[in-house]
Design a protein around this motif. Sequence first.
Motif, short mmCIF file in Angstrom:
data_model
loop_
_atom_site.label_atom_id
_atom_site.label_comp_id
_atom_site.label_asym_id
_atom_site.label_seq_id
_atom_site.Cartn_x
_atom_site.Cartn_y
_atom_site.Cartn_z
N TYR A 1 0.73 -1.15 -0.20
CA TYR A 1 0.02 0.05 0.03
C TYR A 1 0.80 1.38 0.13
O TYR A 1 0.76 2.22 -0.79
CB TYR A 1 -1.07 0.20 1.12
CG TYR A 1 -2.03 1.05 1.16
CD1 TYR A 1 -2.53 1.41 0.18
CD2 TYR A 1 -2.38 1.72 2.66
CE1 TYR A 1 -3.50 2.70 0.14
CE2 TYR A 1 -3.26 2.71 2.68
CZ TYR A 1 -3.75 3.25 1.42
OH TYR A 1 -4.67 4.25 1.36
N PHE A 2 2.04 1.32 0.97
CA PHE A 2 2.84 2.36 0.82
C PHE A 2 3.54 2.53 -0.41
O PHE A 2 3.72 3.84 -1.07
CB PHE A 2 3.95 1.97 1.90
CG PHE A 2 5.12 3.08 1.96
CD1 PHE A 2 5.21 4.35 2.41
CD2 PHE A 2 6.40 2.86 1.26
CE1 PHE A 2 5.97 5.36 2.54
CE2 PHE A 2 7.41 3.74 1.26
CZ PHE A 2 7.15 4.98 1.89
N GLY B 1 0.50 8.44 -6.07
CA GLY B 1 -0.10 9.49 -5.04
C GLY B 1 -0.95 8.83 -3.96
O GLY B 1 -1.49 7.98 -4.00
N LYS B 2 -1.18 9.87 -3.03
CA LYS B 2 -1.81 9.38 -1.70
C LYS B 2 -3.26 8.99 -2.03
O LYS B 2 -3.81 8.33 -1.07
CB LYS B 2 -1.42 10.73 -0.73
CG LYS B 2 -0.17 10.71 -0.24
CD LYS B 2 0.09 9.57 0.81
CE LYS B 2 1.79 9.95 1.37
NZ LYS B 2 2.20 8.45 1.86
N ASP B 3 -3.91 9.49 -2.79
CA ASP B 3 -5.20 9.44 -3.07
C ASP B 3 -5.70 7.94 -3.90
O ASP B 3 -6.64 7.82 -4.01
CB ASP B 3 -5.74 10.51 -4.08
CG ASP B 3 -5.23 10.53 -5.46
OD1 ASP B 3 -4.08 10.13 -5.59
OD2 ASP B 3 -5.87 10.72 -6.41
N GLN C 1 1.15 4.28 -3.17
CA GLN C 1 0.81 5.72 -2.61
C GLN C 1 2.12 6.55 -2.98
O GLN C 1 1.76 7.58 -3.49
CB GLN C 1 0.72 5.78 -1.10
CG GLN C 1 -0.57 5.21 -0.58
CD GLN C 1 -0.74 5.59 0.83
OE1 GLN C 1 0.15 5.29 1.74
NE2 GLN C 1 -1.94 6.10 1.27
N GLU C 2 3.30 5.88 -3.04
CA GLU C 2 4.37 6.72 -3.11
C GLU C 2 4.36 6.92 -4.85
O GLU C 2 4.91 7.82 -5.45
CB GLU C 2 5.83 6.05 -2.87
CG GLU C 2 5.90 6.21 -1.21
CD GLU C 2 5.91 7.56 -0.90
OE1 GLU C 2 6.89 8.42 -1.22
OE2 GLU C 2 4.88 8.06 -0.20
#
Length: 342
Positions: free
Chosen positions: A229-230, A237-239, A233-234
Amino acid sequence: MEQLLQQIEKYKQEIAAVTHNGPDSTEAYRIKFLGTKGIVKNLFAEMKNVPNEKKKEFGQILNEFKQLAEAKYESLKKSAGATEEAAPDIDLSLPGDELPLGTRHPISLVKNEIIHIFGRLGFSVAEGPEIEDDWHNFTSLNLPGDHPARDMQDTFYIHKNPDWLLRTHTSSVQARVMEKQKPPIRIICPGRVYRNETISARAHCFFHQTEGLYVDENVSFADLKQTLYFFVQEMFGKDVKVRFRPSYFPFTEPSAEMDINCRICGGVGCNVCKHTGWVEILGSGMVHPKMLENFNIDSNKYTGFAFGMGIERICQLKYRINDLRLYSQNDIRFLKQFISAV
Ligand code: 2NL
């Protein structure tokens, strides 16, 4: 005679002192010493005034002097040539020619980004050979002899020795690391892999993968989920939204595939997400205990998770590249679009 000899000595000193000073002064030297009314000629004309018994001696001195004067002239001409070579006819104050700089290939860009993101989580990079043996590519990874991944249709075998093949995934690198290294193991293995596929927009006979492996005490499925998941996101993008679906891989149990919400259409529906709003980006799971035992890792003490993803797929979502053939055609119009990407 004495006077003449003194005169010659003076001329010799004069010649020795002459240095190259451009084509005009070389020509002036030639006229003065070697010209038709020059010094050498005049000295030879003096021969008639020299007493007979001294003629031979004087003749020798004159000849030596003439050779000296001629040698100097040759050396002056030579230094003229050298000076011209050393100062070619170019204007050094003009700006230089522009060198066309290449760009990084989009696969390299994405690969480097993956390495960077996992690097921050403590994963190091491991590499291995592209020509593998059956043990590292299949058998040690819990892929039984009748598994479809071993099918002749998918794998390029080396004619001379059918135990050798072009690796079909980079799991073979993890196998090599587990052979040598004891836990904790925390690596990613990016690299090129080969499959015997008909080349089209969606399939190619080689492509790129990054696999990852984390083996230690108390590694859980929660660690797997949070790590991946990290990562997305990286990368996206965080969304980004993720979805884990149960799946099957021979090397992991349980196994899961991870989808992200489509970055191309934002969920409205397009042909990349096949109008579902979700795109599959990787496969993962907890390392099969049997596999740990294959490498003499105590499966009661250690657990691990592993994952694998196609770099082309991540690239497709990041840069909207929808034809796999573009990656290997070396079309400059395609490649130069990545000039400002780092
Ligand atoms: C995919 C799925 C996967 C692995 C790769 C792996 C490697 C070792 C041990 C256990 Cl050494 N697992 N690799 C595990 C699950 C999935 O790849 O879709 N790849 C493109």
